[in-house]
Design a protein around this motif. Sequence first.
Motif, PDB file in Angstrom:
ATOM      1  N   PHE A 233       0.849  -1.204   0.000  1.00 18.13           N
ATOM      2  CA  PHE A 233       0.000   0.000   0.000  1.00 18.13           C
ATOM      3  C   PHE A 233       0.875   1.242   0.000  1.00 18.13           C
ATOM      4  CE2 PHE A 233      -2.599  -3.300   1.902  1.00 18.13           C
ATOM      5  CZ  PHE A 233      -3.809  -3.126   1.242  1.00 18.13           C
ATOM      6  N   VAL A 234       0.356   2.272  -0.628  1.00 21.55           N
ATOM      7  CA  VAL A 234       1.031   3.573  -0.587  1.00 21.55           C
ATOM      8  C   VAL A 234       0.187   4.492   0.294  1.00 21.55           C
ATOM      9  CG1 VAL A 234       1.791   5.561  -1.934  1.00 21.55           C
ATOM     10  CG2 VAL A 234       1.981   3.256  -2.897  1.00 21.55           C
ATOM     11  N   LEU A 235       0.806   5.091   1.292  1.00 23.34           N
ATOM     12  CA  LEU A 235       0.104   5.985   2.215  1.00 23.34           C
ATOM     13  C   LEU A 235       0.664   7.391   2.069  1.00 23.34           C
ATOM     14  CD1 LEU A 235      -0.303   3.083   3.504  1.00 23.34           C
ATOM     15  CD2 LEU A 235      -0.421   4.243   5.695  1.00 23.34           C
ATOM     16  N   ASP A 236      -0.246   8.347   1.854  1.00 16.79           N
ATOM     17  CA  ASP A 236       0.166   9.756   1.826  1.00 16.79           C
ATOM     18  C   ASP A 236       0.003  10.315   3.236  1.00 16.79           C
ATOM     19  OD1 ASP A 236       0.735   9.864  -0.943  1.00 16.79           O
ATOM     20  OD2 ASP A 236      -1.412   9.881  -1.350  1.00 16.79           O
ATOM     21  N   ILE A 237       1.090  10.860   3.781  1.00 17.28           N
ATOM     22  CA  ILE A 237       1.068  11.303   5.193  1.00 17.28           C
ATOM     23  C   ILE A 237       1.526  12.753   5.299  1.00 17.28           C
ATOM     24  CG2 ILE A 237       1.353   9.013   6.222  1.00 17.28           C
ATOM     25  CD1 ILE A 237       4.334   9.362   6.185  1.00 17.28           C
ATOM     26  N   PRO A 245       8.871   1.457  12.686  1.00 15.01           N
ATOM     27  CA  PRO A 245       8.867   0.412  13.731  1.00 15.01           C
ATOM     28  C   PRO A 245       9.008  -0.996  13.127  1.00 15.01           C
ATOM     29  CG  PRO A 245       6.644   1.026  13.190  1.00 15.01           C
ATOM     30  CD  PRO A 245       7.522   1.866  12.325  1.00 15.01           C
ATOM     31  N   GLU A 246       9.201  -1.985  14.001  1.00 13.86           N
ATOM     32  CA  GLU A 246       9.181  -3.387  13.545  1.00 13.86           C
ATOM     33  C   GLU A 246       7.883  -4.000  14.032  1.00 13.86           C
ATOM     34  OE1 GLU A 246      12.731  -5.393  14.756  1.00 13.86           O
ATOM     35  OE2 GLU A 246      14.007  -3.971  13.676  1.00 13.86           O
ATOM     36  N   ILE A 247       6.910  -4.121  13.113  1.00 14.70           N
ATOM     37  CA  ILE A 247       5.605  -4.703  13.481  1.00 14.70           C
ATOM     38  C   ILE A 247       5.459  -6.017  12.703  1.00 14.70           C
ATOM     39  CG2 ILE A 247       3.114  -4.359  13.512  1.00 14.70           C
ATOM     40  CD1 ILE A 247       3.636  -1.358  13.260  1.00 14.70           C
ATOM     41  N   ASN A 248       5.455  -7.136  13.395  1.00 11.85           N
ATOM     42  CA  ASN A 248       5.397  -8.467  12.770  1.00 11.85           C
ATOM     43  C   ASN A 248       6.329  -8.506  11.546  1.00 11.85           C
ATOM     44  OD1 ASN A 248       3.667  -9.315  14.748  1.00 11.85           O
ATOM     45  ND2 ASN A 248       1.848  -8.689  13.597  1.00 11.85           N
ATOM     46  N   SER A 249       5.790  -8.829  10.376  1.00 14.98           N
ATOM     47  CA  SER A 249       6.668  -8.851   9.195  1.00 14.98           C
ATOM     48  C   SER A 249       6.384  -7.685   8.254  1.00 14.98           C
ATOM     49  CB  SER A 249       6.493 -10.168   8.429  1.00 14.98           C
ATOM     50  OG  SER A 249       6.725 -11.241   9.283  1.00 14.98           O
ATOM     51  N   VAL A 250       5.797  -6.628   8.804  1.00 16.37           N
ATOM     52  CA  VAL A 250       5.466  -5.465   7.967  1.00 16.37           C
ATOM     53  C   VAL A 250       6.748  -4.702   7.628  1.00 16.37           C
ATOM     54  CG1 VAL A 250       4.192  -3.286   7.867  1.00 16.37           C
ATOM     55  CG2 VAL A 250       3.191  -5.275   9.014  1.00 16.37           C
ATOM     56  N   THR A 251       6.846  -4.318   6.350  1.00 13.54           N
ATOM     57  CA  THR A 251       8.041  -3.571   5.929  1.00 13.54           C
ATOM     58  C   THR A 251       7.618  -2.173   5.495  1.00 13.54           C
ATOM     59  OG1 THR A 251       8.805  -5.664   5.030  1.00 13.54           O
ATOM     60  CG2 THR A 251      10.084  -3.697   4.448  1.00 13.54           C
ATOM     61  N   PHE A 252       8.320  -1.177   5.989  1.00 18.08           N
ATOM     62  CA  PHE A 252       8.051   0.222   5.602  1.00 18.08           C
ATOM     63  C   PHE A 252       9.179   0.728   4.711  1.00 18.08           C
ATOM     64  CE2 PHE A 252       5.782  -0.391   9.536  1.00 18.08           C
ATOM     65  CZ  PHE A 252       4.662   0.416   9.441  1.00 18.08           C
ATOM     66  N   ARG A 253       8.823   1.573   3.786  1.00 12.82           N
ATOM     67  CA  ARG A 253       9.828   2.256   2.946  1.00 12.82           C
ATOM     68  C   ARG A 253       9.373   3.683   2.710  1.00 12.82           C
ATOM     69  NH1 ARG A 253       9.200  -2.453   0.565  1.00 12.82           N
ATOM     70  NH2 ARG A 253       7.654  -1.601  -0.904  1.00 12.82           N
ATOM     71  N   GLN A 254      10.323   4.593   2.677  1.00 11.99           N
ATOM     72  CA  GLN A 254       9.973   5.987   2.370  1.00 11.99           C
ATOM     73  C   GLN A 254      10.000   6.160   0.850  1.00 11.99           C
ATOM     74  OE1 GLN A 254      12.283   8.934   4.438  1.00 11.99           O
ATOM     75  NE2 GLN A 254      11.431  10.623   3.194  1.00 11.99           N
ATOM     76  N   ARG A 255       8.947   6.745   0.311  1.00 11.64           N
ATOM     77  CA  ARG A 255       8.918   7.007  -1.139  1.00 11.64           C
ATOM     78  C   ARG A 255       9.447   8.402  -1.438  1.00 11.64           C
ATOM     79  NH1 ARG A 255       4.984   4.705  -4.858  1.00 11.64           N
ATOM     80  NH2 ARG A 255       4.339   6.808  -5.433  1.00 11.64           N
ATOM     81  N   ASP A 256       8.885   9.372  -0.715  1.00 16.79           N
ATOM     82  CA  ASP A 256       9.340  10.766  -0.832  1.00 16.79           C
ATOM     83  C   ASP A 256       9.027  11.451   0.501  1.00 16.79           C
ATOM     84  OD1 ASP A 256       6.598  11.436  -0.924  1.00 16.79           O
ATOM     85  OD2 ASP A 256       6.589  11.055  -3.098  1.00 16.79           O
TER      86      ASP A 256
END
Lengths: 306, 257
Positions: A233-237, A245-256
Amino acid sequence: MSTKAIEIHDLKKIYGGQFTALKGISFDVEEGDFLALLGPNGAGKSTTIGVICSLVNKTSGSVKVFGHSIDNELEAAKRCIGLVPQEFNFSQFETCLQIVVNQAGYYGVPRKLATQRAEVVLKQLSLWEKRNTPSRELSGGMKRRLMIARALIHEPKILILDEPTAGVDIEIRRSMWEFLTELNKQGTTIVLTTHYLEEAEQLCRRIAIINQGEIIENTSMKDIISRLDVETFVLDIDSMPEKFPEINSVTFRQRDDTSIEVDIPKGISLNLIFSWLSEQNIQVSSMRNKSNRLEELFVKLTENAA
Amino acid sequence: MYNKQAFIALYSILAKEVSRYFRIWVQTLLPPAITMTLYFVIFGQLIGSRIGDMDGVSYIEYITPGIIMMSVITNSYSNVVSSFFSAKFQRSIEEMLVSPVPTLFILMGYIFGGVSRGLLTGIIVTIVASQFVDFKIHSWPILFFVVTLTSMLFATGGLVNAIFAKKFDDISIVPTFILTPLTYLGGVFYSIKLLPEFWQNVSLGNPILYMVNAFRYGFLGFSDINITHALILISCFIIALLSLAYYLLQKGIGIRS
């Protein structure tokens, strides 16, 4: 026991004794089914369709259409099929009505009946107003619809469409989807090749993936979608966190500066992500799927096969 | 076994072919009328009047059958070669290939289309000729038989040419470099008896000579060639070319991958 609309067994096609387009593929299509035949460019989709419709001479193997072998009951097999090819292949100088009525004639439909049927099918596809217009003056979307009208004029049991929505705008594509769905509900078996994987996911109940002349997958759409284990998913914030954070196996990446990508494994609730973002006082203004789910699986399957 | 549906398909192909050349009548039906009018004016009246009689008839009367036959040959050939090649080029030939039309009926549809244009052109040129010469007919059956067979032969030739053609140049090579010279040297404008013996014998190798002379026999009642030999030769050519065209279509040469 259901009838087989198409039975393909060990089908091989070698062009010019050098290039092997089909390496002995086998698959069946059940009557009433809506099958997507997917594959990258040059995988063998159009060759397979060409052999079924006798536009391409096979090297070996067997093909049956509603039980009629194309080797010794070709005419009976042809009567069952309506083909919508990838390229426009009608005379540029004939009108829509002439094209459709002549095609009916090739199937032995008498002129009077052909004209009546042409009116019905051209109206269904919103082409009746253009019936006396030479085909070269039609827009791309109209030409696509004309090919569908022509393919349906002899009332085939199976409709084969080779990338029917290539190059047409979204509105026309969606109206064609509705038309095909309705046609399938009325009992016409449909085989579709497409590059728009969203189209396959929306329309088809079964999927066969062909790559480098081999069938690498042939199953129900439900089954193949269930194999997707991660969605992105792409989230606009409104602000970027200092670290993820490290939540289960969720991976975060910064797009911009204002958006992030989140890979979420199947079974993990999205609420976890939103809770963490709330704790950080980060507002999410919008969220979307990064890519088509089927596309991810398709790329994975074809990469593995290669 | 061919059923009613196959004949409906044949009618559809023929209707498509006929409507094609009527749609472009300025390119198909008008030019022969104009060209042949010029032939009659220049070769028939202006030059012909100074030539005098040929085999006991006026020169314009002598060349009339050959000129009609020339237009029949050219139009029968060019109708099929351009129509079939254009169907290949636009890929509209696939409309027939995916349908259950038997190969023989595709073959007949195109040939009958070519014959219909050839005969129609022949009638147009005959009407034009009637404005310049008061001709009589020696034998209607021979006239009809020869013109129909010749038209059929060249329509089939056009089909074979179109099957092998890969680009537009390929459909003009045969008419320009083979058909036109053979027609002009096929006794349209002269009797081969005027030639030295050697060239008379060479001329006998030109199949168009037989067709022009057989047709002239139907009009005038005399010919440089034995009429039976001419009919046998035309029939043999038709059988050979039809068999070849059927084989090529059945195998899908030039039209299927």
